[in-house]
Scaffold this motif. Structure first.
Motif, PDB file in Angstrom:
ATOM      1  N   HIS A  95      95.885  63.171   0.151  1.00  0.00           N
ATOM      2  CA  HIS A  95      95.352  64.483   0.527  1.00  0.00           C
ATOM      3  C   HIS A  95      95.726  65.548  -0.491  1.00  0.00           C
ATOM      4  O   HIS A  95      95.312  66.692  -0.386  1.00  0.00           O
ATOM      5  CB  HIS A  95      95.855  64.863   1.918  1.00  0.00           C
ATOM      6  N   GLU A  96      96.533  65.166  -1.451  1.00  0.00           N
ATOM      7  CA  GLU A  96      96.821  66.042  -2.581  1.00  0.00           C
ATOM      8  C   GLU A  96      96.994  65.161  -3.810  1.00  0.00           C
ATOM      9  O   GLU A  96      97.279  63.964  -3.701  1.00  0.00           O
ATOM     10  CB  GLU A  96      98.083  66.864  -2.330  1.00  0.00           C
ATOM     11  N   LEU A  97      96.800  65.787  -4.972  1.00  0.00           N
ATOM     12  CA  LEU A  97      96.930  65.045  -6.229  1.00  0.00           C
ATOM     13  C   LEU A  97      98.356  64.520  -6.376  1.00  0.00           C
ATOM     14  O   LEU A  97      99.312  65.280  -6.229  1.00  0.00           O
ATOM     15  CB  LEU A  97      96.596  65.983  -7.388  1.00  0.00           C
ATOM     16  N   VAL A  98      98.482  63.228  -6.665  1.00  0.00           N
ATOM     17  CA  VAL A  98      99.803  62.671  -6.970  1.00  0.00           C
ATOM     18  C   VAL A  98      99.695  61.845  -8.246  1.00  0.00           C
ATOM     19  O   VAL A  98      98.627  61.330  -8.592  1.00  0.00           O
ATOM     20  CB  VAL A  98     100.364  61.780  -5.836  1.00  0.00           C
ATOM     21  N   GLY A  99     100.801  61.736  -8.913  1.00  0.00           N
ATOM     22  CA  GLY A  99     100.790  60.963 -10.142  1.00  0.00           C
ATOM     23  C   GLY A  99     102.166  60.468 -10.497  1.00  0.00           C
ATOM     24  O   GLY A  99     103.175  60.868  -9.907  1.00  0.00           O
ATOM     25  N   THR A 100     102.186  59.569 -11.428  1.00  0.00           N
ATOM     26  CA  THR A 100     103.462  59.115 -11.957  1.00  0.00           C
ATOM     27  C   THR A 100     103.312  58.856 -13.445  1.00  0.00           C
ATOM     28  O   THR A 100     102.196  58.897 -13.984  1.00  0.00           O
ATOM     29  CB  THR A 100     103.981  57.866 -11.219  1.00  0.00           C
ATOM     30  N   LEU A 101     104.426  58.632 -14.076  1.00  0.00           N
ATOM     31  CA  LEU A 101     104.463  58.453 -15.525  1.00  0.00           C
ATOM     32  C   LEU A 101     105.274  57.197 -15.794  1.00  0.00           C
ATOM     33  O   LEU A 101     106.280  56.949 -15.123  1.00  0.00           O
ATOM     34  CB  LEU A 101     105.133  59.684 -16.141  1.00  0.00           C
ATOM     35  N   ALA A 102     104.839  56.421 -16.770  1.00  0.00           N
ATOM     36  CA  ALA A 102     105.588  55.226 -17.153  1.00  0.00           C
ATOM     37  C   ALA A 102     105.656  55.148 -18.672  1.00  0.00           C
ATOM     38  O   ALA A 102     104.712  55.554 -19.368  1.00  0.00           O
ATOM     39  CB  ALA A 102     104.924  53.974 -16.587  1.00  0.00           C
ATOM     40  N   LEU A 103     106.762  54.625 -19.152  1.00  0.00           N
ATOM     41  CA  LEU A 103     106.920  54.425 -20.596  1.00  0.00           C
ATOM     42  C   LEU A 103     106.829  52.938 -20.918  1.00  0.00           C
ATOM     43  O   LEU A 103     107.328  52.099 -20.161  1.00  0.00           O
ATOM     44  CB  LEU A 103     108.279  54.959 -21.065  1.00  0.00           C
ATOM     45  N   ALA A 104     106.178  52.648 -22.015  1.00  0.00           N
ATOM     46  CA  ALA A 104     106.096  51.270 -22.524  1.00  0.00           C
ATOM     47  C   ALA A 104     106.690  51.292 -23.925  1.00  0.00           C
ATOM     48  O   ALA A 104     105.972  51.526 -24.915  1.00  0.00           O
ATOM     49  CB  ALA A 104     104.644  50.801 -22.550  1.00  0.00           C
ATOM     50  N   VAL A 127      99.432  52.063 -26.472  1.00  0.00           N
ATOM     51  CA  VAL A 127      99.887  53.230 -25.704  1.00  0.00           C
ATOM     52  C   VAL A 127     101.374  53.057 -25.379  1.00  0.00           C
ATOM     53  O   VAL A 127     101.862  51.940 -25.178  1.00  0.00           O
ATOM     54  CB  VAL A 127      99.081  53.456 -24.408  1.00  0.00           C
ATOM     55  N   TYR A 128     102.058  54.182 -25.342  1.00  0.00           N
ATOM     56  CA  TYR A 128     103.499  54.197 -25.063  1.00  0.00           C
ATOM     57  C   TYR A 128     103.822  55.061 -23.838  1.00  0.00           C
ATOM     58  O   TYR A 128     104.881  54.903 -23.237  1.00  0.00           O
ATOM     59  CB  TYR A 128     104.263  54.737 -26.277  1.00  0.00           C
ATOM     60  N   VAL A 129     102.932  55.999 -23.530  1.00  0.00           N
ATOM     61  CA  VAL A 129     103.138  56.903 -22.391  1.00  0.00           C
ATOM     62  C   VAL A 129     101.898  56.838 -21.510  1.00  0.00           C
ATOM     63  O   VAL A 129     100.788  57.079 -21.993  1.00  0.00           O
ATOM     64  CB  VAL A 129     103.372  58.357 -22.865  1.00  0.00           C
ATOM     65  N   ILE A 130     102.099  56.492 -20.239  1.00  0.00           N
ATOM     66  CA  ILE A 130     100.959  56.308 -19.339  1.00  0.00           C
ATOM     67  C   ILE A 130     101.140  57.195 -18.105  1.00  0.00           C
ATOM     68  O   ILE A 130     102.209  57.169 -17.470  1.00  0.00           O
ATOM     69  CB  ILE A 130     100.834  54.833 -18.911  1.00  0.00           C
ATOM     70  N   PHE A 131     100.117  57.965 -17.793  1.00  0.00           N
ATOM     71  CA  PHE A 131     100.094  58.792 -16.586  1.00  0.00           C
ATOM     72  C   PHE A 131      99.088  58.178 -15.625  1.00  0.00           C
ATOM     73  O   PHE A 131      97.934  57.955 -16.001  1.00  0.00           O
ATOM     74  CB  PHE A 131      99.638  60.218 -16.901  1.00  0.00           C
ATOM     75  N   LEU A 132      99.494  57.908 -14.400  1.00  0.00           N
ATOM     76  CA  LEU A 132      98.554  57.465 -13.361  1.00  0.00           C
ATOM     77  C   LEU A 132      98.333  58.628 -12.401  1.00  0.00           C
ATOM     78  O   LEU A 132      99.296  59.203 -11.877  1.00  0.00           O
ATOM     79  CB  LEU A 132      99.129  56.269 -12.586  1.00  0.00           C
ATOM     80  N   LEU A 133      97.062  58.989 -12.207  1.00  0.00           N
ATOM     81  CA  LEU A 133      96.725  60.086 -11.294  1.00  0.00           C
ATOM     82  C   LEU A 133      95.841  59.553 -10.172  1.00  0.00           C
ATOM     83  O   LEU A 133      94.867  58.836 -10.432  1.00  0.00           O
ATOM     84  CB  LEU A 133      95.958  61.196 -12.024  1.00  0.00           C
ATOM     85  N   VAL A 134      96.159  59.920  -8.943  1.00  0.00           N
ATOM     86  CA  VAL A 134      95.294  59.605  -7.799  1.00  0.00           C
ATOM     87  C   VAL A 134      94.999  60.921  -7.095  1.00  0.00           C
ATOM     88  O   VAL A 134      95.913  61.643  -6.684  1.00  0.00           O
ATOM     89  CB  VAL A 134      95.972  58.608  -6.833  1.00  0.00           C
ATOM     90  N   SER A 135      93.700  61.224  -6.995  1.00  0.00           N
ATOM     91  CA  SER A 135      93.282  62.532  -6.477  1.00  0.00           C
ATOM     92  C   SER A 135      92.536  62.381  -5.168  1.00  0.00           C
ATOM     93  O   SER A 135      91.886  61.356  -4.936  1.00  0.00           O
ATOM     94  CB  SER A 135      92.332  63.217  -7.467  1.00  0.00           C
ATOM     95  N   PRO A 136      92.557  63.409  -4.338  1.00  0.00           N
ATOM     96  CA  PRO A 136      91.702  63.398  -3.148  1.00  0.00           C
ATOM     97  C   PRO A 136      90.236  63.420  -3.566  1.00  0.00           C
ATOM     98  O   PRO A 136      89.901  63.786  -4.691  1.00  0.00           O
ATOM     99  CB  PRO A 136      92.072  64.702  -2.429  1.00  0.00           C
ATOM    100  N   GLN A 137      89.377  63.050  -2.642  1.00  0.00           N
ATOM    101  CA  GLN A 137      87.943  62.968  -2.959  1.00  0.00           C
ATOM    102  C   GLN A 137      87.345  64.318  -3.340  1.00  0.00           C
ATOM    103  O   GLN A 137      86.468  64.389  -4.179  1.00  0.00           O
ATOM    104  CB  GLN A 137      87.181  62.398  -1.752  1.00  0.00           C
TER     105      GLN A 137
END
Lengths: 149, 169
Positions: free
Chosen positions: B90-99, B113-123
Motif C-alpha cells: 500500500h506504499e512504495l517499499v524497496g531494498t538495496l543489495a550489493l554484489a 551490476v554491483y548495486v541493485i535496488f528492488l522497488l515494489v509500488s502500489p498499483q
C-alpha cells in the motif's frame, strides 16, 4: 546533465498551443508558427526511412503532454532515450526549470515527469525536424507497448 | 524524497549470496536465471522484514521478472533497479543489495551490476515511484558515493551512508 534552464523561444497561447520559433522560412529568418500541444499518435516510420528535411537545424520545440498513466517512468524513458540516440541532433526535454539530455536515461528519470504533465521537447541539429516529429510521438504515447521502436 | 524514506533498513543485503561465476553474460537464459535469483533473495529479505506475506512472494518475483523481460533495468554504471507494481503493498517499499563481485544483468552498458535496488509500488501511486527513481539516479550519479557504498560491509554502514545522501524532490 540536468541543469536549470528557461526555454528561450516560445510562448503559451490561450488555446493550449505553444508558439515556437522555427528556422528560416523564405525571407523571414525566424518565422513563428503555432503548433498543437501533444505528440502525434500516428505510427512513425524508422528514422532511416524518414527524410532529412533539407538538413534542418532548429532549435525546434514542441509541447508534449504525457498521457502515459505512469508518467515518464523507467521503461518509457528507456524507449525514448534509445530512439533519441538514433538521431544525430541534440535532444533536450524540459520540465519546468529542469532540462535533461533526451539521449540519457539517467537524465530523463531525474526529471520526475508525472502523468498528464506537459514537457517541452527540443531538438537541434541536422535531423532535428524529423527527430521532433518522431520523438514527440513516442513521448506522447499513452503507454510503453504503443511505441514502435 | 530520500533513499531512506522508502528503503527498508532491515531488508538491506550487504552481500548477495548469488554469484555470477560461470555465467555467460551473453546467454539470455543464464542472465535471466541470475536476475530471478537476485530478485527472489531481495524480495525474501523484504518478506522477512514484514512487508509481504509468504504466499505473495512468488507472485511478486514473477511480476518483477515480467517487467524485466520487457526491458532491462540495468541502467549502466553498475546499477540496476528491478521493480514492479503489486497489489500486496500500500506504499512504495524497496531494498538495496550489493554484489561485490558483480553480476550479469543485461545492462545498457553491458557491464556487470554491483548495486541493485528492488522497488515494489502500489498499483495507483506513480508519483512515489517516479520520485524514488529520481532519488536513486541522483544519488548514484555521484561516483564517489557509489564507491563508498560498494565498500560497505554491513547493513549499518550502508544505512548510515544512505542517510548522509542529500534529499531531492
Amino acid at each position: 546533465m540536468i541543469r536549470p534552464q528557461e526555454p528561450e523561444a516560445g510562448r503559451w497561447g490561450s488555446d493550449h498551443t505553444m508558439t515556437v520559433l522555427l528556422p528560416a522560412q523564405g525571407d523571414n529568418p525566424r518565422a513563428e508558427r503555432a503548433m498543437n500541444v501533444g505528440g502525434s499518435s500516428k505510427q512513425a516510420e524508422t528514422p532511416e526511412d524518414l527524410p532529412n528535411r533539407e538538413g534542418s537545424h532548429g532549435p525546434f520545440r514542441r509541447v508534449v503532454r504525457i498521457t502515459n498513466p505512469l508518467g515518464l517512468h523507467h521503461r518509457a524513458a528507456d524507449y525514448f532515450s534509445r530512439a533519441a540516440r538514433r538521431f544525430s541532433c541534440r535532444v533536450t526535454v524540459h520540465n519546468g526549470m529542469l532540462a535533461a539530455d533526451g539521449k540519457n536515461i539517467w537524465d530523463l528519470l531525474g526529471l520526475v515527469v508525472m502523468p498528464d504533465q506537459e514537457v517541452i521537447l527540443e531538438t537541434e541539429g541536422p535531423d532535428a525536424a524529423v527527430a521532433l516529429e518522431h520523438l514527440a510521438a513516442i513521448l506522447g504515447a499513452p503507454n510503453g507497448e504503443d511505441y514502435t521502436i | 524524497m530520500r533513499l531512506t524514506s522508502f528503503l527498508v533498513r532491515e531488508a538491506i543485503i550487504p552481500e548477495l549470496s548469488v554469484r555470477g561465476n560461470g555465467i555467460d553474460p551473453k546467454n539470455p537464459q543464464q542472465v535471466l536465471e541470475v536476475k530471478t535469483r537476485v530478485i527472489r533473495e531481495m524480495a525474501q529479505a523484504l518478506h522477512a522484514a514484514g512487508y509481504f506475506r509468504a504466499d505473495e512472494l512468488d507472485d511478486i518475483v514473477k511480476a518483477v521478472i515480467r517487467r524485466e523481460q520487457l526491458g532491462t533495468t540495468g541502467i549502466g554504471q553498475g546499477i540496476a533497479i528491478p521493480h514492479s507494481r503489486h497489489s500486496s503493498v500500500h506504499e512504495l517499499v524497496g531494498t538495496l543489495a550489493l554484489a561485490p563481485e558483480g553480476l550479469p544483468f543485461d545492462s545498457l552498458d553491458n557491464e556487470p551490476v554491483y548495486v541493485i535496488f528492488l522497488l515494489v509500488s502500489p498499483q495507483e501511486r506513480p508519483g512515489d515511484h517516479l520520485r524514488a527513481l529520481e532519488a536513486i539516479v541522483r544519488t548514484m550519479r555521484d561516483a564517489d558515493f557509489v564507491k563508498r557504498l560498494r565498500a560497505c560491509k554491513s547493513r549499518e554502514e550502508i544505512w548510515n551512508l544512505l542517510e548522509s545522501a542529500a534529499p531531492g524532490w
